[in-house]
Design a protein around this motif. Structure first.
Motif, mmCIF file in Angstrom:
data_model
loop_
_atom_site.group_PDB
_atom_site.id
_atom_site.type_symbol
_atom_site.label_atom_id
_atom_site.label_comp_id
_atom_site.label_asym_id
_atom_site.label_seq_id
_atom_site.Cartn_x
_atom_site.Cartn_y
_atom_site.Cartn_z
ATOM 1 N N GLU A 37 -3.124 42.559 -0.701
ATOM 2 C CA GLU A 37 -2.475 41.507 -1.481
ATOM 3 C C GLU A 37 -1.059 41.895 -1.872
ATOM 4 O OE1 GLU A 37 -5.150 39.304 -4.298
ATOM 5 O OE2 GLU A 37 -6.328 41.136 -4.006
ATOM 6 N N GLY A 38 -0.606 43.042 -1.432
ATOM 7 C CA GLY A 38 0.732 43.516 -1.761
ATOM 8 C C GLY A 38 0.701 45.002 -2.077
ATOM 9 N N ALA A 39 1.809 45.492 -2.577
ATOM 10 C CA ALA A 39 1.935 46.916 -2.894
ATOM 11 C C ALA A 39 0.866 47.336 -3.901
ATOM 12 C CB ALA A 39 3.329 47.196 -3.450
ATOM 13 N N SER A 40 0.320 48.519 -3.692
ATOM 14 C CA SER A 40 -0.670 49.120 -4.599
ATOM 15 C C SER A 40 -1.952 48.295 -4.749
ATOM 16 C CB SER A 40 -0.047 49.377 -5.977
ATOM 17 O OG SER A 40 1.055 50.238 -5.865
ATOM 18 N N THR A 41 -2.297 47.521 -3.725
ATOM 19 C CA THR A 41 -3.568 46.794 -3.736
ATOM 20 C C THR A 41 -4.427 47.310 -2.592
ATOM 21 O OG1 THR A 41 -2.788 44.974 -2.335
ATOM 22 C CG2 THR A 41 -2.479 44.732 -4.729
ATOM 23 N N TRP A 42 -5.686 46.981 -2.620
ATOM 24 C CA TRP A 42 -6.628 47.508 -1.647
ATOM 25 C C TRP A 42 -6.936 46.499 -0.560
ATOM 26 C CZ3 TRP A 42 -10.913 49.807 -5.307
ATOM 27 C CH2 TRP A 42 -10.368 50.868 -6.028
ATOM 28 N N SER A 43 -7.117 47.015 0.633
ATOM 29 C CA SER A 43 -7.540 46.213 1.782
ATOM 30 C C SER A 43 -9.065 46.093 1.765
ATOM 31 C CB SER A 43 -7.104 46.909 3.077
ATOM 32 O OG SER A 43 -7.855 48.106 3.258
ATOM 33 N N PRO A 44 -9.633 45.187 2.568
ATOM 34 C CA PRO A 44 -11.086 45.154 2.708
ATOM 35 C C PRO A 44 -11.659 46.514 3.121
ATOM 36 C CG PRO A 44 -10.165 43.147 3.588
ATOM 37 C CD PRO A 44 -8.998 44.058 3.260
ATOM 38 N N PHE A 45 -10.968 47.227 3.989
ATOM 39 C CA PHE A 45 -11.390 48.568 4.407
ATOM 40 C C PHE A 45 -11.445 49.515 3.208
ATOM 41 C CE2 PHE A 45 -10.589 52.837 6.052
ATOM 42 C CZ PHE A 45 -11.477 52.917 7.121
ATOM 43 N N ASP A 46 -10.421 49.457 2.355
ATOM 44 C CA ASP A 46 -10.383 50.299 1.164
ATOM 45 C C ASP A 46 -11.525 49.961 0.209
ATOM 46 O OD1 ASP A 46 -7.966 51.418 2.113
ATOM 47 O OD2 ASP A 46 -6.762 49.980 0.970
ATOM 48 N N VAL A 47 -11.771 48.677 0.023
ATOM 49 C CA VAL A 47 -12.855 48.237 -0.856
ATOM 50 C C VAL A 47 -14.189 48.779 -0.349
ATOM 51 C CG1 VAL A 47 -14.178 46.227 -1.646
ATOM 52 C CG2 VAL A 47 -11.664 46.196 -1.735
ATOM 53 N N LEU A 48 -14.394 48.705 0.940
ATOM 54 C CA LEU A 48 -15.626 49.214 1.529
ATOM 55 C C LEU A 48 -15.788 50.708 1.239
ATOM 56 C CD1 LEU A 48 -18.121 48.676 3.231
ATOM 57 C CD2 LEU A 48 -16.678 48.879 5.264
ATOM 58 N N GLY A 49 -14.738 51.470 1.413
ATOM 59 C CA GLY A 49 -14.784 52.896 1.096
ATOM 60 C C GLY A 49 -15.053 53.146 -0.381
ATOM 61 N N HIS A 50 -14.464 52.339 -1.235
ATOM 62 C CA HIS A 50 -14.678 52.458 -2.681
ATOM 63 C C HIS A 50 -16.136 52.168 -3.044
ATOM 64 C CE1 HIS A 50 -13.849 51.956 -6.981
ATOM 65 N NE2 HIS A 50 -14.462 50.785 -6.912
ATOM 66 N N LEU A 51 -16.719 51.157 -2.436
ATOM 67 C CA LEU A 51 -18.122 50.844 -2.697
ATOM 68 C C LEU A 51 -19.036 51.986 -2.254
ATOM 69 C CD1 LEU A 51 -18.125 47.069 -1.694
ATOM 70 C CD2 LEU A 51 -18.374 48.004 -4.004
ATOM 71 N N ILE A 52 -18.718 52.605 -1.138
ATOM 72 C CA ILE A 52 -19.488 53.765 -0.672
ATOM 73 C C ILE A 52 -19.391 54.898 -1.687
ATOM 74 C CG2 ILE A 52 -19.523 55.623 1.054
ATOM 75 C CD1 ILE A 52 -18.749 53.405 3.128
ATOM 76 N N HIS A 53 -18.187 55.173 -2.137
ATOM 77 C CA HIS A 53 -18.002 56.248 -3.117
ATOM 78 C C HIS A 53 -18.789 55.953 -4.400
ATOM 79 C CE1 HIS A 53 -16.163 59.676 -4.996
ATOM 80 N NE2 HIS A 53 -15.688 58.923 -5.970
ATOM 81 N N GLY A 54 -18.838 54.704 -4.799
ATOM 82 C CA GLY A 54 -19.625 54.320 -5.967
ATOM 83 C C GLY A 54 -21.107 54.566 -5.773
#
Length: 178
Positions: A37-54
Motif C-alpha cells: 500500500e506504499g512505503a513501510s507497508t506489508w505485501s500479501p507475502f509479508d502478511v503470510l510470513g507474519h502469520l506464520i511467525h505468529g
C-alpha cells in the motif's frame, strides 16, 4: 454490536484463514504477492510470513504460558517483523503450506485443552499491556486474522488504484488508511 467471545465461533474462523489465503494467493504472479500500500507497508507475502511467525511464537505459546503452572506468566516480546528474514528466499506456495500446517496444529492444540469459562478467564502478562485474559488473547488472534485478510485485500486492490479510473469514487478500499 458484540455477542461476546465464543470459542467455537473463533475456532471456525481460525480454521478458514489458511484456506482463504490459499484461494487468494496460491499460484499468483509475484506482482500480486509483493504489492504494498506504499512505503513501510506489508505485501500479501509479508502478511503470510507474519502469520506464520505468529503461529510459531505468539498465540499458542502465549496460551500455554497462561494455562501453565509457572508463577511468572509474562509473555516474551513478539517480533512483528521477524518474517522479513524468515521468509527470505521462500516461495509463497511454500509459505501457504507451512501456514496451513501450523494453523491446523494450533487448532488441534486448542481443541485438546477443552477450555471452559474459568480457563478463558485465566491471566497472563503482556509486555506492553499488562494483565490479559486467555479469552482476550484468543479473541485477538481471531480479529488479527481478519485484520490481515483486510490488509491483503487492500494491498491487492490498490495495485489497480489508478487503472480503475473514475470508478475509484465508488471503491472506498482504494483510499482506505489504517
Amino acid at each position: 454490536m458484540s455477542d461476546g467471545f465464543r470459542l467455537d465461533e473463533a475456532r471456525a474462523l481460525l480454521l478458514r484463514t489458511p484456506r482463504v489465503l490459499e484461494a487468494w494467493l496460491g499460484g499468483l504472479p509475484d506482482a500480486w504477492l509483493h504489492v504494498t500500500e506504499g512505503a513501510s507497508t506489508w505485501s500479501p507475502f509479508d502478511v503470510l510470513g507474519h502469520l506464520i511467525h505468529g503461529e510459531e511464537t505468539d498465540w499458542i505459546p502465549r496460551a500455554r504460558i497462561i494455562l501453565g503452572d509457572a508463577a511468572d506468566k509474562t509473555f516474551p516480546p513478539f517480533d512483528r517483523t521477524a518474517m522479513f528474514e524468515a521468509s527470505r528466499g521462500k516461495s509463497a506456495d511454500v509459505l501457504l503450506e507451512r501456514f496451513a500446517t501450523l494453523r491446523a496444529e494450533s487448532v488441534r492444540t486448542l481443541d485438546g485443552w477443552t477450555l471452559g469459562d474459568a480457563d478463558l478467564a485465566r491471566r497472563g502478562v503482556h509486555p506492553a499491556f499488562g494483565e490479559v485474559t486467555l479469552r482476550q488473547l484468543l479473541a485477538t488472534w481471531t480479529a488479527h486474522d481478519l485484520g490481515h485478510l483486510a490488509q491483503v485485500a487492500r494491498a491487492m486492490a490498490k495495485r489497480y488504484r489508478e487503472e480503475v479510473g473514475p470508478w475509484r469514487a465508488y471503491l472506498s478500499l482504494m483510499d482506505w488508511k489504517d
